[in-house]
Structures are given as C-alpha cells and as structure tokens.
Design a protein around this motif. Structure first.
Motif, PDB file in Angstrom:
ATOM      1  N   VAL A   1     -12.687  78.646  43.281  1.00  0.00           N
ATOM      2  CA  VAL A   1     -11.450  79.699  42.981  1.00  0.00           C
ATOM      3  C   VAL A   1     -10.367  79.739  44.337  1.00  0.00           C
ATOM      4  O   VAL A   1      -9.596  80.835  44.250  1.00  0.00           O
ATOM      5  N   THR A   2     -11.372  79.310  45.951  1.00  0.00           N
ATOM      6  CA  THR A   2      -9.799  78.727  46.472  1.00  0.00           C
ATOM      7  C   THR A   2      -8.537  78.803  45.995  1.00  0.00           C
ATOM      8  O   THR A   2      -7.764  79.498  46.558  1.00  0.00           O
ATOM      9  N   VAL A   3      -8.923  77.734  44.911  1.00  0.00           N
ATOM     10  CA  VAL A   3      -6.913  77.067  44.772  1.00  0.00           C
ATOM     11  C   VAL A   3      -6.612  78.244  43.812  1.00  0.00           C
ATOM     12  O   VAL A   3      -5.403  78.327  43.754  1.00  0.00           O
ATOM     13  N   ASP A   4      -8.027  78.591  42.817  1.00  0.00           N
ATOM     14  CA  ASP A   4      -7.788  79.365  41.522  1.00  0.00           C
ATOM     15  C   ASP A   4      -6.548  80.886  41.911  1.00  0.00           C
ATOM     16  O   ASP A   4      -5.113  81.310  41.890  1.00  0.00           O
ATOM     17  N   ALA A   5      -7.596  81.108  43.203  1.00  0.00           N
ATOM     18  CA  ALA A   5      -6.340  82.793  43.957  1.00  0.00           C
ATOM     19  C   ALA A   5      -5.475  82.534  44.334  1.00  0.00           C
ATOM     20  O   ALA A   5      -4.832  83.119  44.768  1.00  0.00           O
ATOM     21  N   PHE A   6      -5.015  81.086  45.235  1.00  0.00           N
ATOM     22  CA  PHE A   6      -3.967  81.031  46.306  1.00  0.00           C
ATOM     23  C   PHE A   6      -3.146  80.667  45.371  1.00  0.00           C
ATOM     24  O   PHE A   6      -1.563  81.489  45.063  1.00  0.00           O
ATOM     25  N   CYS A   7      -2.927  79.881  43.704  1.00  0.00           N
ATOM     26  CA  CYS A   7      -1.806  79.302  43.449  1.00  0.00           C
ATOM     27  C   CYS A   7      -1.290  81.021  42.334  1.00  0.00           C
ATOM     28  O   CYS A   7      -0.464  80.793  42.150  1.00  0.00           O
ATOM     29  N   LEU A   8      -2.384  81.793  41.858  1.00  0.00           N
ATOM     30  CA  LEU A   8      -2.039  82.656  41.252  1.00  0.00           C
ATOM     31  C   LEU A   8      -1.706  84.098  42.307  1.00  0.00           C
ATOM     32  O   LEU A   8      -0.575  84.226  41.343  1.00  0.00           O
ATOM     33  N   ALA A   9      -1.001  83.569  43.365  1.00  0.00           N
ATOM     34  CA  ALA A   9      -1.259  84.438  44.127  1.00  0.00           C
ATOM     35  C   ALA A   9       0.154  84.427  44.505  1.00  0.00           C
ATOM     36  O   ALA A   9       1.226  85.203  44.852  1.00  0.00           O
ATOM     37  N   TYR A  10       0.237  83.196  44.910  1.00  0.00           N
ATOM     38  CA  TYR A  10       1.748  82.704  45.127  1.00  0.00           C
ATOM     39  C   TYR A  10       2.759  82.906  44.354  1.00  0.00           C
ATOM     40  O   TYR A  10       3.779  83.357  44.775  1.00  0.00           O
ATOM     41  N   LYS A  11       2.375  82.078  42.890  1.00  0.00           N
ATOM     42  CA  LYS A  11       3.182  82.035  41.668  1.00  0.00           C
ATOM     43  C   LYS A  11       3.843  83.601  41.705  1.00  0.00           C
ATOM     44  O   LYS A  11       4.925  84.163  41.158  1.00  0.00           O
ATOM     45  N   SER A  12       2.904  84.628  41.709  1.00  0.00           N
ATOM     46  CA  SER A  12       2.844  86.438  41.491  1.00  0.00           C
ATOM     47  C   SER A  12       3.834  86.977  43.428  1.00  0.00           C
ATOM     48  O   SER A  12       4.091  88.069  42.865  1.00  0.00           O
ATOM     49  N   GLY A  13       3.530  86.197  44.177  1.00  0.00           N
ATOM     50  CA  GLY A  13       5.202  86.532  44.723  1.00  0.00           C
ATOM     51  C   GLY A  13       3.525  87.495  45.967  1.00  0.00           C
ATOM     52  O   GLY A  13       4.459  88.657  47.173  1.00  0.00           O
ATOM     53  N   ASN A  14       2.716  87.169  46.052  1.00  0.00           N
ATOM     54  CA  ASN A  14       1.478  87.688  46.657  1.00  0.00           C
ATOM     55  C   ASN A  14       0.518  86.674  47.956  1.00  0.00           C
ATOM     56  O   ASN A  14       0.911  85.922  47.499  1.00  0.00           O
ATOM     57  N   SER A  15       0.683  87.117  49.432  1.00  0.00           N
ATOM     58  CA  SER A  15       0.252  86.439  49.799  1.00  0.00           C
ATOM     59  C   SER A  15      -1.276  86.997  49.553  1.00  0.00           C
ATOM     60  O   SER A  15      -2.011  87.862  49.699  1.00  0.00           O
ATOM     61  N   ILE A  16      -2.351  86.273  50.295  1.00  0.00           N
ATOM     62  CA  ILE A  16      -3.585  85.844  49.786  1.00  0.00           C
ATOM     63  C   ILE A  16      -4.583  85.945  51.227  1.00  0.00           C
ATOM     64  O   ILE A  16      -4.700  84.978  51.603  1.00  0.00           O
TER      65      ILE A  16
ATOM     66  N   ILE B   1      12.709  74.346  55.350  1.00  0.00           N
ATOM     67  CA  ILE B   1      11.950  74.791  55.161  1.00  0.00           C
ATOM     68  C   ILE B   1      11.498  76.235  53.464  1.00  0.00           C
ATOM     69  O   ILE B   1      12.068  77.323  54.711  1.00  0.00           O
ATOM     70  N   ILE B   2      10.624  76.239  52.701  1.00  0.00           N
ATOM     71  CA  ILE B   2      11.030  77.393  51.944  1.00  0.00           C
ATOM     72  C   ILE B   2       9.671  77.114  51.931  1.00  0.00           C
ATOM     73  O   ILE B   2       8.948  78.754  50.898  1.00  0.00           O
ATOM     74  N   GLY B   3       8.739  76.577  51.913  1.00  0.00           N
ATOM     75  CA  GLY B   3       7.350  77.004  51.674  1.00  0.00           C
ATOM     76  C   GLY B   3       6.698  77.972  52.674  1.00  0.00           C
ATOM     77  O   GLY B   3       7.404  77.886  54.458  1.00  0.00           O
ATOM     78  N   ILE B   4       6.043  78.889  52.350  1.00  0.00           N
ATOM     79  CA  ILE B   4       4.922  80.030  53.235  1.00  0.00           C
ATOM     80  C   ILE B   4       3.810  79.609  53.429  1.00  0.00           C
ATOM     81  O   ILE B   4       2.664  79.874  52.331  1.00  0.00           O
ATOM     82  N   PRO B   5       3.226  78.928  54.606  1.00  0.00           N
ATOM     83  CA  PRO B   5       1.651  78.894  54.866  1.00  0.00           C
ATOM     84  C   PRO B   5       1.365  79.833  55.612  1.00  0.00           C
ATOM     85  O   PRO B   5      -0.780  80.149  54.996  1.00  0.00           O
ATOM     86  N   GLU B   6       1.507  80.974  55.986  1.00  0.00           N
ATOM     87  CA  GLU B   6       1.763  82.270  55.956  1.00  0.00           C
ATOM     88  C   GLU B   6       1.049  83.471  55.346  1.00  0.00           C
ATOM     89  O   GLU B   6       0.580  84.359  55.210  1.00  0.00           O
ATOM     90  N   ALA B   7       1.380  82.655  54.018  1.00  0.00           N
ATOM     91  CA  ALA B   7       0.806  83.390  52.860  1.00  0.00           C
ATOM     92  C   ALA B   7      -0.274  83.461  52.085  1.00  0.00           C
ATOM     93  O   ALA B   7      -1.439  84.113  51.203  1.00  0.00           O
ATOM     94  N   ILE B   8      -1.697  82.255  53.314  1.00  0.00           N
ATOM     95  CA  ILE B   8      -2.503  82.253  52.528  1.00  0.00           C
ATOM     96  C   ILE B   8      -3.349  81.826  54.100  1.00  0.00           C
ATOM     97  O   ILE B   8      -3.431  81.442  54.855  1.00  0.00           O
ATOM     98  N   GLU B   9      -4.530  82.623  54.004  1.00  0.00           N
ATOM     99  CA  GLU B   9      -5.545  82.932  55.248  1.00  0.00           C
ATOM    100  C   GLU B   9      -6.819  82.985  55.265  1.00  0.00           C
ATOM    101  O   GLU B   9      -7.707  83.039  54.057  1.00  0.00           O
TER     102      GLU B   9
END
Length: 420
Positions: free
Chosen positions: A126-141, A173-181
């Motif tokens: 679920v950790t990865v599922d939640a992250f990738c869906l949030a990231y693709k839809s422009g949300n941080s999680i 750099i275009i990755g956004i590490p602060e989009a997940i905690e």
C-alpha cells in the motif's frame, strides 16, 4: 512527530507537483520503479524483520500473508507503477466548458486535492500504491502505516525519496522527495494519529485503509475531511437458477484465494430451493479448509459445520471462516445483504437475467457482480494499476480509488471586463 514541519514540507511538495507535466511525473515514477527493483534484497530483509516480529507476537498466518513481501510481490508492485505511468494524466483535464450570454468563458478542470494522508494496516505494498497514485495525480502524501510493517515501510520510503532526489531533466532536478513522508510509528502510541485527525488546514483529506476498528476511529474522530474506505463484509448469493458447479468454484475463489483481504466473501447466502444440492457440493469443494457457521436450515445439509450465532451474520472474519444464510427468495436475499453488508462488494450466481438485473439494481454496494468472484474489486483488476482503497461511501468517490479519485475540480472563468 513535528506535524507542522512535515505538513509544511508536504504542502510545498504538492505545490511543485501541481505544476509538473505528465512526462516529468512519469520520469520520476520510472526512477522509483527502477530503484525498488535494484533494492529488492534490502526491502525483503526489512520485511523479514516485520514478519519475524509478527510471528513472535502471535499474528495469524492470514495476516502474516498480508504483511509478507517477496520477489513476486515486488514484481507486482513495480508493474503497478508502470500501469499508473501509462495512464492519462488527469490534471488539467477539461470536464466541461461553455460560454455565458454575457460572453464569459467558463471551464471546469481537474486539479489535485493537495496534501493527502492515509492511515493503513499491515500491507506494505500500500505504501507504493498510495505514493504512485498520489504523485501521478499531483498530490503529496503522508503515510501512517502500522507498527507491524514499520521496517518494510521505512525502507520503501527511503528508497522512494532517494530515487526522487536523483531525477533530472534538462531543467535540472525535477523529482520531488518532499511529496512523500512516513510517520515514525511507536507501538501503543497513537498520538500521531490524533495529530493527523486535527490537522485542519494542513492536510486536505485522510483515508483509512484497514479493519473495521481503524475505519470507525478515523470516521468518528477526524476533524479533517475523510474518504471512507470500508471493511469488507461481502456476500455471495446462490440463486435458485444458479449453475451450482460455477457457484462452488466462485465460492472457493472468493473465500479461499486470499481470505485476509476486504474483497473476500464472509457469508454465502443460499436460496432454500437449491440448498440441499448446493451445500454438500460446497463442503466438498472447500474440503475442510473453511470453518462453516451455518444457520438452522443449512446445517442439516452439512457434515462438519457449526451452528451460527447472530454475531456471525455481518461479521468480517478475514480468515478461513464463513457463515451460511438460507433464504426463500431473491427479495429476501437482497434485504438480508443490504442490512448486513458494509457497502463493499456483493455477487449473485444466477442463470436468470431478470434476477441478475434485480440484484444489481437493488443491492447497495460499491461493486455488484453477476456470476463472478468479489475478489476482482481491486484497482489493479479494474485497470487502475493500483488503488488507495475501496471507497464504500457515496460522496466524492466510490469503489476502487485510482488517480481520478484523488482529484477535485475548479472553475476557470475568462472575461473581457464584464461586471454584474
């Protein structure tokens, strides 16, 4: 936990993400998928610590199964990311547009929700599922997993953040590490959960994903908006016109294939006209693998069942147990199911088109099947790649939640000096 600092970072991440193109987000997700593949040994080692701890504390084997990661499951996680990457970016999609009589142009477009929190149990995928869906839809999680999976979740998030920090294109750099905690979890200390519940203005929505107790806690106590993902008291109704061989096969899959998940059936509702023929067939198919709690009329057709109590009906076993309810008509079946289910997934086995349509029309649930297993209620099976959970409520989202479920809309109005 300094939630203020974490939420400030997540908000910054969501604001940056909202401006990224689909290709930039996909580049980041590709880097994450590759990093998970390259680090699978470390993930499995961390997961083994959680599995060992679970067994040492008496966790049931069905829950151990939910917790366990192996190469095959990591392959599935990576494949889910790739499917999410292949999906159309929902952000900026124009849902509707028109021109008013005074000449203004109005457009309704999809935008991210912003900062999303998910509180979930056991399953580290679920950790990865939640992250990738949030990231693709422009949300941080913000991820708040259970203590039982903390080592797994911590390692996975470390890998994701490291991968995001390495993503570059011609603009830098275009990755956004602060989009997940990830919330640091301490057993028996739920002060962090209370803080999330009260993070008004800092977290835009929270999703509970787990058992009934967890979900009720979030729904009852959160002061921020909640998308309720339900526990799964799912039913399989065997109609009087059912193909009984098909019914037994579907019952076996829906109960036994993975009994610890929310889309597994917990009750088999049998029409009295076929109970005598079907129930011995069901018992033979289950071959002693499922403990059956049968009502008064059903138990006389079964060799090894126990008498059901009122507590069995509407119970979520999440194990190799199931109850049997006998009814005299499809109308009675529908009434029973609607009064005992959790609005998740229900299925009818029938050869009657009229019965199938009546069942689908009157059953109150997110997903209603005809002649198929409830085990298909899943974001991956629906073609979403992954899911945040199965929403059992009726507002905002219902059923498996893919990337569009993590969006809302806003109106963009262009004028030329109009006043009212």
């Amino acid at each position: 936990m300094n939630l203020d600092s974490i939420c400030k970072s997540l908000r910054s991440g969501s604001e940056k993400l909202a401006l990224q193109t689909a290709s930039q987000k996909n580049l980041a997700l590709q880097a994450v998928a590759q990093a998970l593949d390259n680090n699978r040994k470390k993930i499995i080692e961390a997961n083994q610590l959680d599995v060992n701890n679970g067994r040492a504390t008496g966790m049931s084997e069905s829950l151990i199964d939910r917790l366990t990661l192996n190469d095959k499951r990591i392959d599935g996680i990576i494949e889910s990311i790739k499917i999410v990457m292949s999906q159309t970016d929902p952000i900026g999609e124009e849902i509707a547009g028109w021109k008013t009589p005074n000449g203004m142009t109005i457009r309704q477009i999809r935008v991210p929700l912003g900062v999303v929190a998910i509180i979930y149990e056991s399953r580290p995928n679920v950790t990865v599922d939640a992250f990738c869906l949030a990231y693709k839809s422009g949300n941080s999680i913000l991820l708040r997993g259970s203590s039982s999976a903390y080592n797994s979740n911590k390692e996975i998030v470390r890998i994701i953040k490291e991968a995001l920090g390495s993503v570059v294109d011609k603009s830098g750099i275009i990755g956004i590490p602060e989009a997940i905690e990830l919330v640091e979890v301490h057993e028996h200390d739920h002060s962090d959960v209370d803080a999330i519940f009260n993070a008004v203005g800092k977290i835009d929505v929270v999703l509970p994903r787990g058992g009934k107790k967890l979900i009720q806690n979030v729904v009852s106590n959160a002061r921020i908006p909640v998308i309720e993902t339900g526990s799964g008291v799912c039913h399989l109704y065997i109609d009087e016109s059912a193909n009984l061989d098909m019914a037994a096969k579907i019952a076996e899959n829906a109960k036994i294939q993975r009994p610890s998940v929310c889309n597994a059936i917990e009750c088999i509702v049998v029409n009295s006209k076929v109970a005598k023929d079907f129930l011995p067939r069901l018992e033979e198919t289950f071959a002693g693998r499922v403990k059956l709690h049968a009502d008064e009329r059903a138990i006389k057709y079964l060799k090894n069942a126990v008498a059901a109590t009122e507590a069995d009906f509407g119970n979520e076993y999440l194990d190799y147990e199931c109850c049997i309810k006998t009814v005299d008509s499809i109308e009675e079946a529908i009434e029973y199911i609607n009064s005992h289910n959790t609005k998740h997934s229900e299925s009818i086995i029938t050869e009657s088109r009229a019965a199938a349509r009546l069942f689908q029309s009157k059953i109150d649930a997110a997903c209603v099947y005809v002649n198929a297993s409830t085990r298909f209620t899943d974001g991956g099976e629906f073609g979403f790649g992954a899911e945040l959970g199965i929403s059992t409520q009726k507002l905002h989202a219902r059923g498996p939640m893919g990337i569009k479920a993590l969006t809302t809309t806003k109106y963009l109005i262009d004028g030329e000096g109009q006043i009212r």
